[in-house]
Motif scaffolding. Structure first.
Motif, PDB file in Angstrom:
ATOM      1  N   ALA A 376      25.421  47.215  45.056  1.00  0.00           N
ATOM      2  CA  ALA A 376      25.914  46.968  43.702  1.00  0.00           C
ATOM      3  C   ALA A 376      26.000  48.279  42.929  1.00  0.00           C
ATOM      4  N   ALA A 381      30.264  41.893  38.079  1.00  0.00           N
ATOM      5  CA  ALA A 381      30.578  41.424  39.432  1.00  0.00           C
ATOM      6  C   ALA A 381      31.916  40.712  39.398  1.00  0.00           C
ATOM      7  N   TRP A 396      35.389  37.340  36.899  1.00  0.00           N
ATOM      8  CA  TRP A 396      34.300  38.282  36.678  1.00  0.00           C
ATOM      9  C   TRP A 396      33.101  37.562  36.065  1.00  0.00           C
ATOM     10  N   TYR A 399      26.809  41.219  36.198  1.00  0.00           N
ATOM     11  CA  TYR A 399      26.035  41.349  37.428  1.00  0.00           C
ATOM     12  C   TYR A 399      24.553  41.104  37.162  1.00  0.00           C
ATOM     13  N   THR A 419      31.464  44.717  43.185  1.00  0.00           N
ATOM     14  CA  THR A 419      31.365  45.424  41.909  1.00  0.00           C
ATOM     15  C   THR A 419      32.384  46.554  41.906  1.00  0.00           C
TER      16      THR A 419
END
Length: 626
Positions: A376, A381, A396, A399, A419
């Motif tokens: 990540a 994300a 989206w 994250y 990502t």
């Protein structure tokens, strides 16, 4: 080449307009917010006077208060639109005229001809609307938009907000600025005269008006092509009536047409889907009760929930283009990072997935155990869908390694999460599939060992039912006259045939000079292979090919050249581009293919249109190479 013009100023203004919440978070001082209207006026530079003229003009008379609000709406969004100009750019767009003028020429040939005739496209100048749009242009657009909104009977239920977003805009996106409203109105409004005078038709329903208009368009010729001599973007109101080019070009024509006549509409789109490996655009509108309808223009509008696409397509997210910028969405993402995937940097769209989703998941949670936390690299994300050899973000979320959740997802596609940072995607999950019925996630991990496979088809088997069912009603016929004015039916397909070979006995014991397969109406034949056998014979008959000219694409790309006898004893249909298995002949609903031969027919064997890959493997034994 494109010459950049004033973009630094406009980009800074964009951040100011969209990012006041971010500024408040990052600075200790309190910044007095500036209204979006004032920001646009500041960004206009020398053009500010022209924009203020419009505002002053509509402030004079209290009866123009809505027109003043409409002017503010347009001016507030001017900074987010730009376009390219240049004499050669317009010359190159003759490509779309020539696609229609020369239907038998391949698009690649026409694109090459454009470049040879007009020479290099040269340097183009890029301009910003906020610095270019003058008072005359804005006022003309506002007056014509209000005229159709107020005079047409189907606008009684259209609110001012809906009017601003779906009738008022002077452009779609990046096409050149032109005075298009009056020209479209004068040309196409008379087609609706009989509807306005009707006492029987529901003329207050925008969908009735739209379908009435579409059904009376004088020219519905269309030709699909993704080839172009230059990446134009939106080609503009002058060239889209040719209805050549991509789905987006045809949809643009529908947009100009309906808005010019006061029918509110929008462009809905997907960024990609598993089956097509491509994005898609179509036109959407609403009935008087606000129910969504869609069309693949110039087809008729149907209720979205009754469309095959609603039930069968596997696109994960559906978006609707808007003229205004989605400031709420931008601020929500910009609070996390300004390093956004390009699609979200200037969000002139909104999420309408729910309206299109039969197989719908309100919340998609990715198990923490399936997330590769070491990979990540960003604060957002992205949910990605496949597009040939790459992955494309379509949704989206923030994250969070412990709770990764996406919302409002259509089920059925293969997905992956990644990502984004500094222009690159880093994938943090393996590919996975959401079962439509159980909502279970099936992850597919790469193992150390590899295994060679041979693919016999990439086309989903369930989709073949569509082609097989289209053969019902098709007939095999025999005649001794070349025009088939007198003919006998050798066999009629009365039920869905087998996936591969179907063998049937002829209903006639006569000899015929001509034999053919005649497809049922609107099916374009769609036979992959045909073989005719004599009584008690195992070797297929040979003869000279006959059939109707033309094809579904109407571009000459799939005219019949010859019929060959394959090694498996079947008559294969071979096309100009050596595409096996696409039998789509079509001339004014008369579409057929056959042989000139003098024989008695005992057995007929045929294969429905399935897909190219099956026949390559069957006939040549070739392995499918990616």
């Amino acid at each position: 080449m494109v010459k950049r013009y004033g973009f630094h100023i406009v980009f800074v203004g964009l951040l100011i307009v969209l990012g006041w919440q971010i500024v408040d978070l990052l600075t200790a001082e309190k910044v007095e917010p500036i209204s979006p209207l004032e920001i646009s006026l500041q960004l206009a530079g020398d053009n500010r006077y022209e924009l203020e003229k419009v505002l002053r003009y509509y402030q004079k008379n209290p009866s123009d208060s809505l027109k003043y609000k409409a002017a503010c709406f347009l001016i507030e969004n001017l900074p987010y639109y730009k376009y390219s100009t240049g004499e050669q750019l317009e010359n190159y767009k003759m490509y779309y005229v020539w696609l229609k003028t020369y239907p038998k020429k391949a698009p690649e040939e026409i694109a090459d001809s454009v470049k040879k005739v007009f020479g290099p496209i040269g340097q183009l100048e890029k301009k910003c609307d906020v610095m270019e749009v003058d008072s005359a242009y804005l006022c003309n657009n506002i007056e014509w938009a209000f005229k159709v909104w107020q005079e047409q009977p189907w606008n009684k239920h259209v609110t001012f907000d809906a009017f601003c977003e779906y009738i008022l805009p002077y452009r779609i996106d990046d096409e050149p600025l032109t005075y298009w409203r009056e020209e479209y109105y004068e040309k196409y409004n008379p087609l609706l005269d009989s509807l306005r005078m009707s006492d029987k038709l529901d003329k207050e329903n925008p969908i009735v008006a739209a379908n009435y208009l579409i059904s009376r368009l004088p020219d519905k010729f269309r030709r699909n092509s993704t080839v172009a001599p230059y990446p134009f973007g939106h080609i503009g109101p002058k060239f889209v009536p040719n209805m050549t080019g991509t789905c987006r070009d045809r949809t643009d024509f529908g947009m100009y047409l309906l808005r010019a006549l006061g029918i509110p509409c929008a462009i809905d789109f997907i960024l990609g889907c598993d089956l097509a490996n491509a994005g898609h655009f179509w036109l959407t509108a609403w009935d008087q009760n606000g129910r969504d309808c869609k069309t693949e223009f110039p087809g008729s509008f149907v209720y979205t929930c009754k469309d095959d696409w609603y039930n069968n397509d596997d696109a994960v997210k559906v978006y609707r283009s808007t003229f205004s910028v989605n400031r709420e969405l931008y601020n929500e993402m910009a609070e996390l990072t300004l390093d956004l995937y390009p699609f979200w940097k200037l969000p002139k769209f909104k999420d309408v997935t729910y309206s299109y989703a039969r197989y719908y998941m309100g919340r998609l949670q990715i198990p923490s155990s399936k997330i590769d936390k070491d990979k990540a690299k960003g604060k957002i994300a992205y949910l990605c869908i496949t597009d040939r050899d790459r992955w494309v973000p379509v949704d989206w979320t923030e994250y969070d390694a412990n709770k990764l959740e996406f919302r409002d997802i259509r089920k059925g596609a293969v997905l992956r999460v990644g990502t984004y940072e500094k222009g690159k995607l880093s994938f943090i999950t393996d590919p996975f599939y959401i079962d439509r019925m159980s909502n279970k996630l099936h992850f597919y991990s790469c193992e150390d060992e590899t295994e060679d496979v041979v693919l016999y088809a990439k086309f989903p088997i369930e989709k073949e039912n569509l082609f097989r069912e289209r053969l019902i009603g098709g007939v095999f016929e025999g005649s001794n006259k070349a025009d088939f004015s007198e003919k006998d039916t050798l066999f009629m397909i009365q039920s869905k045939p087998n996936r591969m070979y179907t063998s049937v006995n002829s209903w006639s014991n006569k000899k015929y000079r001509y034999i053919r397969y005649y497809g049922y109406k609107k099916t374009h034949c769609q036979i992959a292979e045909i073989a005719f056998y004599n009584v008690n014979d195992t070797v297929p008959l040979k003869g000279n090919p006959i059939g109707t000219s033309g094809c579904y694409q109407q571009d000459g790309s799939m005219n019949i050249l010859t019929l060959l006898t394959g090694k498996l004893g079947h008559v294969l249909i071979i096309w100009k581009k050596m595409v096996v298995g696409l039998v789509w002949t079509w001339v004014n609903q008369c579409k057929w293919i056959g042989l000139f031969i003098l024989q008695q027919i005992g057995i007929i064997t045929f294969v429905p249109m399935i897909c190219l890959n099956y026949l390559i493997v069957m006939v040549t034994g070739n392995r499918l190479v990616k």
